[in-house]
Design a protein around this motif. Structure first.
Motif, PDB file in Angstrom:
ATOM      1  N   SER A 152      11.582   0.038   3.035  1.00 19.26           N
ATOM      2  CA  SER A 152      11.871   0.200   1.616  1.00 19.26           C
ATOM      3  C   SER A 152      10.581   0.208   0.807  1.00 19.26           C
ATOM      4  CB  SER A 152      12.776  -0.933   1.125  1.00 19.26           C
ATOM      5  OG  SER A 152      12.920  -0.879  -0.284  1.00 19.26           O
ATOM      6  N   PHE A 153      10.331   1.332   0.143  1.00 17.48           N
ATOM      7  CA  PHE A 153       9.204   1.414  -0.785  1.00 17.48           C
ATOM      8  C   PHE A 153       9.433   0.470  -1.957  1.00 17.48           C
ATOM      9  CE2 PHE A 153       7.929   3.566  -4.827  1.00 17.48           C
ATOM     10  CZ  PHE A 153       6.598   3.235  -4.776  1.00 17.48           C
ATOM     11  N   ALA A 159       7.207   5.427   2.858  1.00 16.94           N
ATOM     12  CA  ALA A 159       8.205   4.641   3.582  1.00 16.94           C
ATOM     13  C   ALA A 159       8.853   5.468   4.676  1.00 16.94           C
ATOM     14  CB  ALA A 159       9.259   4.101   2.616  1.00 16.94           C
ATOM     15  N   ALA A 160       9.131   6.737   4.396  1.00 19.83           N
ATOM     16  CA  ALA A 160       9.753   7.616   5.391  1.00 19.83           C
ATOM     17  C   ALA A 160       8.817   7.842   6.576  1.00 19.83           C
ATOM     18  CB  ALA A 160      10.142   8.946   4.754  1.00 19.83           C
ATOM     19  N   GLY A 161       7.533   7.993   6.318  1.00 18.49           N
ATOM     20  CA  GLY A 161       6.564   8.169   7.397  1.00 18.49           C
ATOM     21  C   GLY A 161       6.458   6.940   8.276  1.00 18.49           C
ATOM     22  N   ILE A 162       6.486   5.767   7.670  1.00 21.09           N
ATOM     23  CA  ILE A 162       6.439   4.517   8.434  1.00 21.09           C
ATOM     24  C   ILE A 162       7.711   4.373   9.262  1.00 21.09           C
ATOM     25  CG2 ILE A 162       6.436   1.995   8.260  1.00 21.09           C
ATOM     26  CD1 ILE A 162       4.606   2.359   5.778  1.00 21.09           C
ATOM     27  N   GLY A 168       0.785  -1.227   0.000  1.00 21.66           N
ATOM     28  CA  GLY A 168       0.000   0.000   0.000  1.00 21.66           C
ATOM     29  C   GLY A 168       0.817   1.276   0.000  1.00 21.66           C
ATOM     30  N   MET A 169       2.142   1.152   0.097  1.00 24.21           N
ATOM     31  CA  MET A 169       2.966   2.361   0.001  1.00 24.21           C
ATOM     32  C   MET A 169       2.946   2.835  -1.444  1.00 24.21           C
ATOM     33  SD  MET A 169       6.322   1.702   2.403  1.00 24.21           S
ATOM     34  CE  MET A 169       6.802   0.111   1.681  1.00 24.21           C
ATOM     35  N   ARG A 170       2.811   4.144  -1.629  1.00 25.92           N
ATOM     36  CA  ARG A 170       2.740   4.693  -2.979  1.00 25.92           C
ATOM     37  C   ARG A 170       4.001   5.444  -3.394  1.00 25.92           C
ATOM     38  NH1 ARG A 170      -2.434   4.601  -1.096  1.00 25.92           N
ATOM     39  NH2 ARG A 170      -4.031   3.874  -2.524  1.00 25.92           N
ATOM     40  N   LEU A 172       7.944   4.035  13.324  1.00 25.40           N
ATOM     41  CA  LEU A 172       8.625   2.907  13.953  1.00 25.40           C
ATOM     42  C   LEU A 172       9.761   3.392  14.858  1.00 25.40           C
ATOM     43  CD1 LEU A 172       8.770   0.429  10.957  1.00 25.40           C
ATOM     44  CD2 LEU A 172       7.319   0.245  12.986  1.00 25.40           C
ATOM     45  N   ALA A 173      10.512   4.372  14.392  1.00 22.07           N
ATOM     46  CA  ALA A 173      11.646   4.889  15.168  1.00 22.07           C
ATOM     47  C   ALA A 173      11.180   5.528  16.477  1.00 22.07           C
ATOM     48  CB  ALA A 173      12.443   5.892  14.338  1.00 22.07           C
ATOM     49  N   GLY A 174       9.957   6.028  16.506  1.00 26.82           N
ATOM     50  CA  GLY A 174       9.422   6.644  17.715  1.00 26.82           C
ATOM     51  C   GLY A 174       8.822   5.667  18.706  1.00 26.82           C
ATOM     52  N   GLU A 175       8.738   4.419  18.343  1.00 24.79           N
ATOM     53  CA  GLU A 175       8.155   3.396  19.222  1.00 24.79           C
ATOM     54  C   GLU A 175       9.218   2.857  20.182  1.00 24.79           C
ATOM     55  OE1 GLU A 175       5.412   0.487  20.731  1.00 24.79           O
ATOM     56  OE2 GLU A 175       5.181   2.415  19.756  1.00 24.79           O
ATOM     57  N   PRO A 176       8.993   2.953  21.486  1.00 26.61           N
ATOM     58  CA  PRO A 176       9.945   2.366  22.437  1.00 26.61           C
ATOM     59  C   PRO A 176      10.137   0.872  22.159  1.00 26.61           C
ATOM     60  CG  PRO A 176       8.355   3.746  23.582  1.00 26.61           C
ATOM     61  CD  PRO A 176       7.865   3.605  22.163  1.00 26.61           C
ATOM     62  N   GLY A 177      11.383   0.445  22.176  1.00 24.77           N
ATOM     63  CA  GLY A 177      11.698  -0.966  21.954  1.00 24.77           C
ATOM     64  C   GLY A 177      11.992  -1.321  20.515  1.00 24.77           C
TER      65      GLY A 177
END
Length: 72
Positions: free
Chosen positions: A46-47, A27-30, A20-22, A34-39
Protein backbone atom coordinates in the motif's frame (compact mmCIF):
# COMPACT_ATOMS: atom_id res chain seq x y z
CA UNK A 1 -4.06 -41.41 7.15
CA UNK A 2 -1.04 -41.52 4.85
CA UNK A 3 2.06 -40.82 6.93
CA UNK A 4 4.25 -40.45 3.81
CA UNK A 5 2.66 -37.15 2.80
CA UNK A 6 4.59 -34.08 3.84
CA UNK A 7 2.92 -31.37 5.84
CA UNK A 8 2.15 -28.06 4.18
CA UNK A 9 4.77 -25.39 4.89
CA UNK A 10 4.06 -23.21 7.89
CA UNK A 11 3.68 -19.76 6.40
CA UNK A 12 4.59 -16.81 8.57
CA UNK A 13 3.08 -13.33 8.32
CA UNK A 14 5.34 -10.35 7.71
CA UNK A 15 4.46 -6.66 7.89
CA UNK A 16 7.00 -4.06 6.84
CA UNK A 17 7.08 -0.27 6.76
CA UNK A 18 8.00 0.80 3.24
CA UNK A 19 9.35 4.32 2.86
CA UNK A 20 10.27 6.16 -0.32
CA UNK A 21 7.34 5.15 -2.49
CA UNK A 22 6.17 8.14 -4.52
CA UNK A 23 3.04 6.71 -6.15
CA UNK A 24 0.82 3.67 -6.66
CA UNK A 25 3.09 2.53 -9.49
CA UNK A 26 5.93 2.18 -6.97
CA UNK A 27 3.71 -0.04 -4.82
CA UNK A 28 2.72 -2.09 -7.87
CA UNK A 29 6.37 -2.63 -8.81
CA UNK A 30 7.23 -3.79 -5.29
CA UNK A 31 4.22 -6.10 -5.25
CA UNK A 32 5.29 -7.61 -8.58
CA UNK A 33 8.84 -8.19 -7.30
CA UNK A 34 7.52 -9.82 -4.13
CA UNK A 35 5.03 -11.99 -6.05
CA UNK A 36 7.90 -13.32 -8.18
CA UNK A 37 9.95 -14.43 -5.18
CA UNK A 38 9.65 -18.15 -4.38
CA UNK A 39 8.16 -18.64 -0.92
CA UNK A 40 6.28 -15.32 -0.86
CA UNK A 41 2.48 -15.59 -0.76
CA UNK A 42 -0.27 -12.98 -1.05
CA UNK A 43 1.87 -9.82 -1.11
CA UNK A 44 -0.10 -6.62 -0.57
CA UNK A 45 1.70 -3.28 -0.85
CA UNK A 46 0.00 0.00 0.00
CA UNK A 47 1.40 3.34 -1.11
CA UNK A 48 -1.18 5.16 1.02
CA UNK A 49 -0.24 3.27 4.18
CA UNK A 50 3.47 2.92 3.38
CA UNK A 51 3.52 -0.76 4.16
CA UNK A 52 3.84 -4.25 2.74
CA UNK A 53 2.03 -7.28 4.15
CA UNK A 54 2.60 -10.84 3.05
CA UNK A 55 3.09 -14.42 4.10
CA UNK A 56 6.35 -16.27 3.54
CA UNK A 57 7.71 -19.78 3.78
CA UNK A 58 10.79 -19.61 6.04
CA UNK A 59 12.14 -22.76 4.42
CA UNK A 60 12.30 -20.97 1.06
CA UNK A 61 13.02 -17.30 1.79
CA UNK A 62 13.74 -14.97 4.70
CA UNK A 63 12.68 -11.54 5.94
CA UNK A 64 16.17 -10.27 5.04
CA UNK A 65 15.77 -11.48 1.44
CA UNK A 66 12.31 -9.90 1.22
CA UNK A 67 13.64 -6.58 2.56
CA UNK A 68 16.40 -6.73 -0.02
CA UNK A 69 13.82 -7.10 -2.80
CA UNK A 70 11.97 -4.03 -1.55
CA UNK A 71 15.15 -1.96 -1.28
CA UNK A 72 16.16 -2.78 -4.85
Amino acid sequence: MDSTRSAAPALRPLELDVRGMRCDNCAAGIRKALAGEPGVHDPNVSFALGEARLFFDPGTTSPERIIGLIQD
